[in-house]
Design an enzyme around this catalytic site. Structure first.
Site, short mmCIF file in Angstrom:
data_model
loop_
_atom_site.label_atom_id
_atom_site.label_comp_id
_atom_site.label_asym_id
_atom_site.label_seq_id
_atom_site.Cartn_x
_atom_site.Cartn_y
_atom_site.Cartn_z
N GLU A 356 33.56 -29.55 99.49
CA GLU A 356 33.27 -30.44 100.62
C GLU A 356 33.62 -29.75 101.94
O GLU A 356 33.04 -30.04 102.98
CB GLU A 356 34.04 -31.77 100.48
CG GLU A 356 33.38 -32.89 101.28
CD GLU A 356 34.03 -34.26 101.09
OE1 GLU A 356 35.25 -34.39 101.36
OE2 GLU A 356 33.33 -35.20 100.69
N HIS A 387 38.05 -23.61 74.37
CA HIS A 387 37.26 -24.16 73.26
C HIS A 387 35.99 -24.82 73.77
O HIS A 387 35.36 -25.62 73.08
CB HIS A 387 38.10 -25.18 72.47
CG HIS A 387 39.35 -24.56 71.92
ND1 HIS A 387 39.35 -23.83 70.74
CD2 HIS A 387 40.61 -24.51 72.40
CE1 HIS A 387 40.58 -23.38 70.51
NE2 HIS A 387 41.37 -23.78 71.51
N LYS A 512 24.73 -42.01 101.31
CA LYS A 512 25.35 -43.35 101.38
C LYS A 512 24.36 -44.32 102.01
O LYS A 512 24.23 -45.46 101.57
CB LYS A 512 26.61 -43.32 102.24
CG LYS A 512 27.73 -42.48 101.67
CD LYS A 512 28.94 -42.52 102.61
CE LYS A 512 29.95 -41.47 102.26
NZ LYS A 512 31.01 -41.29 103.22
O1 F6P Z 1 32.09 -39.47 101.16
C1 F6P Z 1 32.99 -38.44 101.36
C2 F6P Z 1 34.29 -38.94 101.89
O2 F6P Z 1 34.17 -39.26 103.22
C3 F6P Z 1 35.40 -37.92 101.68
O3 F6P Z 1 35.43 -36.95 102.66
C4 F6P Z 1 36.58 -38.79 101.64
O4 F6P Z 1 37.71 -38.16 101.09
C5 F6P Z 1 36.07 -39.94 100.80
O5 F6P Z 1 34.73 -40.09 101.20
C6 F6P Z 1 36.80 -41.23 100.98
O6 F6P Z 1 36.75 -41.66 102.30
P1 F6P Z 1 37.69 -42.82 102.81
O7 F6P Z 1 39.08 -42.39 102.64
O8 F6P Z 1 37.30 -43.03 104.23
O9 F6P Z 1 37.39 -44.04 101.96
#
Ligand code: F6P
Length: 547
Positions: A356, A387, A512
């Site tokens: 990431e 394994h 998203k």
């Molecule tokens: O979708 C990626 C992300 O933004 C990550 O970088 C982050 O760790 C995770 O989602 C959770 O985000 P949050 O802590 O804002 O729920």
């Protein structure tokens, strides 16, 4: 900053790679000095790069590239709180989270350590109440189970560390069982809820943004479960939820009591947040003293990064070995292989940290890179992976750089001598396998002289697969802190050389968004046109399930 691939230093490394292309690790290790030349110690960590395809010419050339890319200045900018996360115009200050209590770090006219210490203090108070059995649910029973609802950095770090350090649980605290649920489909939560008693269960809603749908859906389900069993919604919200986030107003809007909110800051990246109050489950598992020892270990590595010359700087060395493999030997895969069951979740944690952060293809200046960046990184406990996918490591067509990680000492605290004898024997076996596998990857058939007489092609081990070995004196909160900070800084060093920003993650946003319209389609609430493939799958889902 100039593109690394356009610099004379890069060109020199390409030439070196061409000249050394035919070198095999079995030839390199004829030099008896090799181990001394290519291994270093910092604190509780020992890094051996003698099984990397490095020569005495390669490392100096890599240091030249690092200097040409102004690595020393970049490190200074990171640690001083300069706004190096340029796409979000802010610093990346996870290193400030592990400063000693009395240290000062002034960023834009504010000593940020004051707020950090205050947050730790509030966290300590909540931990104390839970450890003393003073936190009671709505029916008056003490809390016995805590479920962390979070995902990504709000799950992987705390999950990995609580598992790794479970043995460091103080003896004098009330029994408290920790659980983690991250998946948006609710299956992990459903499994937990079947076993838990709502009267004695507390949920931590852990989300930096407090807008991550995965976590908020799990939180809504958890709230429904509690209210269904206990009624009294207002009291349930007060007594059964803690919120951890950078967005206090969103926690309040959700209904979390301000006294049960822990806050941190936008300048802590999600995957760098276990050192903040996102680490609450860790403190619940090992106590505040243990949590502070973890922070202190990470700080020790921060100091090392800041002070050690590049030539003996562990994060720099680990990063440069990776750059050599990725950019000059053309390797696009990396395996993380811990030989200690307590580090079960380390590969998943490092997958997020590395991919990431550095899974990027544009430079800080907004140009497309013309060189490889982060490799595909995956892993598994080494003994189990032996394994499973070691077949590919030894005889597949892919070159894979491997990180072998193990503690040297283990089980010393077991009091019963018989039990200690057996468990230490098991640890010795794991260590032997760790060292044997990296040796075989390096030497191939040459590791076993008789093997040379073997003619059948399917019995051939080509070797020459580079690996790094990281040994910890033993696995403690401090040494784990050092190890995790080592990897964080390795990622930063590589990003600095590649000229990319490791602190944003724009590549996860669009997915998203389009999931929202896709959900509308599954609810039959949109006429939106999709592509034929997605339409076909949507139709199938809609026809077989009354969603
Ligand atoms: O979708 C990626 C992300 O933004 C990550 O970088 C982050 O760790 C995770 O989602 C959770 O985000 P949050 O802590 O804002 O729920």
């Amino acid at each position: 900053m100039s593109r690394p691939s356009w610099t004379p230093e890069w060109k020199a490394l390409e030439d070196l790679a061409q000249q050394q292309g035919a070198l095999h690790l079995k030839d390199l290790c004829l030099d008896r000095q090799r181990f001394d030349l290519f291994s270093w110690r910092s604190g509780a960590l020992f890094l051996d790069l003698s099984k990397q395809r490095l020569t005495q010419e390669t490392l100096p050339a890599l240091f030249k590239l690092a200097r040409a890319q102004k690595l020393e200045q970049a490190i200074q900018a990171l640690l001083s709180g300069a706004p190096i996360n340029t796409s979000e115009q802010r610093p990346a200050l996870h290193t400030a989270l592990r400063l000693p209590a009395d240290a000062e770090l002034w960023v834009e006219g504010e000593n940020v350590n004051l707020a950090i210490q205050a947050s730790l203090e509030k966290m300590a108070q909540l931990v104390e109440r839970l450890h003393q059995g003073q936190w009671r649910g709505v029916t008056g029973h003490p809390i016995t189970d805590v479920v962390n609802l979070g995902v990504g950095g709000s799950d992987l770090g705390p999950l990995m560390v609580t598992h790794a350090l479970a043995e460091w649980r103080p003896e004098d605290i009330a029994p408290l069982h920790l659980h983690f649920a991250s998946t948006m489909d609710g299956s992990q939560l459903a499994e937990r809820l079947q076993l838990l008693n709502p009267e004695t269960t507390l949920f931590i809603i852990s989300s930096k943004s407090f807008s991550t749908i995965d976590t908020l859906t799990n939180a809504a389900t958890a709230k429904h479960w509690l209210v269904q069993h206990l009624g009294q919604e207002a009291l349930v919200l007060k007594q059964h939820f803690i919120g951890v986030s950078a967005k206090a107003e969103k926690m309040s809007a959700w209904g979390i009591d301000p006294q049960h909110q822990l806050t941190f800051w936008d300048w802590v990246g999600g995957r760098y947040s276990l050192w903040s109050c996102i680490g609450l489950p860790i403190a619940l598992q090992i106590g505040m003293a243990g949590f502070r020892a973890l922070l202190a270990g990470a700080h020790q590595m921060d100091q090392h990064l800041a002070q050690a010359p590049l030539e003996s700087n562990l994060p720099v060395l680990l990063a440069l070995a990776g750059i050599w493999n990725i950019n000059f030997l053309g390797m696009s895969a990396q395996a993380i292989l811990p030989y200690d069951g307590r580090l079960k979740y380390l590969p998943a944690y490092l997958s997020q940290l590395e991919m990431e952060s550095n899974g990027k293809s544009t430079t800080q200046e907004g140009e497309l890179v013309d060189y490889a960046t982060c490799p595909i990184l995956w892993g598994e406990l080494g003994p189990n992976a032996q394994h499973a996918f070691y077949q590919l490591l030894h005889q597949g067509t892919e070159a894979v750089q491997c990180d072998f990680i193990a503690p040297i000492r283990r089980y010393e605290q077991i009091r019963d001598p018989q039990a200690r004898h057996y468990f230490q024997g098991q640890h010795r076996l794991a260590l032997a396998n760790c060292l044997a596998q990296s040796r075989l990857l390096m030497l191939g058939d040459a590791a076993v002289p008789d093997q040379h007489t073997q003619r059948d092609a399917h019995l051939f081990y080509r070797g020459n697969q580079p690996s790094s070995t990281l040994l910890l004196d033993e696995l403690t909160p401090s040494s784990l802190g050092q190890l995790l900070a080592l990897y964080e800084h390795k990622v930063f060093v590589q990003a600095s050389i590649w000229g990319i920003n490791p602190f944003d993650q724009w590549g996860v946003e669009l997915g998203k968004k389009i999931a929202l319209s896709t959900e509308q389609a599954l609810l039959g609430q949109t006429q939106m046109a999709f592509d034929p493939s997605t339409e076909g799958l949507l139709a199938l889902c809609l026809s077989s399930d009354p969603l």
